[in-house]
Design a protein around this motif. Structure first.
Motif, mmCIF file in Angstrom:
data_model
loop_
_atom_site.group_PDB
_atom_site.id
_atom_site.type_symbol
_atom_site.label_atom_id
_atom_site.label_comp_id
_atom_site.label_asym_id
_atom_site.label_seq_id
_atom_site.Cartn_x
_atom_site.Cartn_y
_atom_site.Cartn_z
ATOM 1 N N MET A 123 0.657 -1.223 -0.193
ATOM 2 C CA MET A 123 -0.067 0.005 -0.055
ATOM 3 C C MET A 123 0.889 1.239 0.021
ATOM 4 O O MET A 123 1.854 1.342 0.821
ATOM 5 N N TYR B 38 -0.963 7.914 1.025
ATOM 6 C CA TYR B 38 -1.186 9.024 0.378
ATOM 7 C C TYR B 38 -2.404 9.973 1.168
ATOM 8 O O TYR B 38 -3.074 9.426 2.203
ATOM 9 N N ILE C 75 -5.925 12.343 0.911
ATOM 10 C CA ILE C 75 -7.108 12.563 0.113
ATOM 11 C C ILE C 75 -7.507 14.136 0.613
ATOM 12 O O ILE C 75 -7.569 14.475 1.536
ATOM 13 N N LYS D 124 -10.301 14.726 -4.706
ATOM 14 C CA LYS D 124 -11.622 14.370 -5.167
ATOM 15 C C LYS D 124 -12.747 15.359 -5.105
ATOM 16 O O LYS D 124 -12.726 15.999 -4.159
ATOM 17 N N ASN E 145 -14.859 9.011 0.697
ATOM 18 C CA ASN E 145 -13.444 8.544 0.892
ATOM 19 C C ASN E 145 -13.071 7.162 0.585
ATOM 20 O O ASN E 145 -12.216 6.829 0.001
ATOM 21 N N LEU E 146 -14.326 6.317 0.842
ATOM 22 C CA LEU E 146 -14.288 5.049 0.911
ATOM 23 C C LEU E 146 -14.245 4.820 -0.993
ATOM 24 O O LEU E 146 -13.282 3.971 -1.500
ATOM 25 N N GLN E 147 -15.108 5.390 -1.862
ATOM 26 C CA GLN E 147 -15.022 5.295 -3.206
ATOM 27 C C GLN E 147 -13.540 5.627 -3.714
ATOM 28 O O GLN E 147 -12.969 5.033 -4.410
ATOM 29 N N ALA E 148 -12.928 6.833 -3.124
ATOM 30 C CA ALA E 148 -11.802 7.376 -3.504
ATOM 31 C C ALA E 148 -10.596 6.262 -3.256
ATOM 32 O O ALA E 148 -9.923 6.121 -4.212
ATOM 33 N N ARG E 149 -10.753 5.748 -2.259
ATOM 34 C CA ARG E 149 -9.708 4.434 -2.003
ATOM 35 C C ARG E 149 -9.833 3.400 -2.818
ATOM 36 O O ARG E 149 -8.762 2.988 -3.127
ATOM 37 N N VAL F 290 -8.433 4.642 -6.128
ATOM 38 C CA VAL F 290 -6.954 4.702 -6.020
ATOM 39 C C VAL F 290 -6.257 3.275 -5.787
ATOM 40 O O VAL F 290 -5.153 3.167 -6.667
ATOM 41 N N ALA F 291 -6.834 2.382 -5.318
ATOM 42 C CA ALA F 291 -6.273 0.985 -5.273
ATOM 43 C C ALA F 291 -6.181 0.451 -6.681
ATOM 44 O O ALA F 291 -5.170 -0.241 -7.078
ATOM 45 N N GLU G 40 -3.049 1.629 -8.424
ATOM 46 C CA GLU G 40 -1.734 1.533 -7.694
ATOM 47 C C GLU G 40 -0.516 1.244 -8.535
ATOM 48 O O GLU G 40 0.465 1.716 -8.215
#
Ligand code: ZN
Length: 174
Positions: A1, A4, A6, A29, A35-39, A42-43, A46
């Motif tokens: 991981m 980063y 946000i 964003k 935040n969950l959607q952003a993570r 991002v994943a 990666e």
């Protein structure tokens, strides 16, 4: 991981990932994305982020001072082609009057613009990542309209290079 941070920005329209020279990663964003959607997004990117960090860590130091006359002879034509294609591409948007384009062997600058609407570019542009080449081309093109670095000038650059601030920071390291 990769770590980063946000940031939420009400003006941003989509998720944007910026990788900085120091290896830090900032994700901007729009408010509507959680935040969950952003993570999650991002994943999925990666491997791209890792590549970017890699690319930045490999960049040569003090590029402008390093090369010889021989390098100039070998890369001048390639530089000319890159510059021409990019000027044509970006000028479809800006539609400025462009005079003559020159490729030069310069020690301290990437490009310049003359009062006669001629554009000069350093042949060492061939050694830069494409994002920085684009930034240099758009920067000089925009000087055809504003021969200064006023906020109007930067607003014009931003129309084609929205993250010009990041690219400007990176280019200073070369
Ligand atoms: Zn300038």
């Amino acid at each position: 991981m990769i770590p980063y941070i946000i940031k939420s920005n009400s003006r941003s329209k989509s998720l944007r990932i910026s990788v900085h020279v120091d290896g830090s990663v900032v994700v901007t964003k729009p408010k509507r994305i959680s935040n969950l959607q952003a993570r999650f997004l991002v994943a999925r990117r990666e491997s791209w982020i890792k590549e970017k960090i890699d690319e930045l860590s490999k960049k040569p130091k003090k590029l402008l001072a390093h090369y010889s006359v021989q390098d100039y002879k070998e890369n001048r034509q390639k530089a000319y082609e890159i510059v021409w294609n990019k000027v044509l591409h970006y000028n479809k948007f800006y539609k400025y009057d462009v005079g003559t384009i020159y490729i030069r062997n310069q020690k301290t600058r990437w490009g310049s613009c003359s009062g006669k609407k001629n554009l000069n570019f350093n042949y060492k542009i061939v050694f830069l990542p494409e994002e920085l080449q684009d930034y240099i081309i758009v920067h000089e093109l925009c000087h055809l309209k504003e021969m200064n670095h006023s906020s109007r000038f930067w607003a014009n650059v931003a129309l084609q290079i929205p993250d010009y601030k990041d690219r400007r920071k990176i280019i200073k390291l070369y």
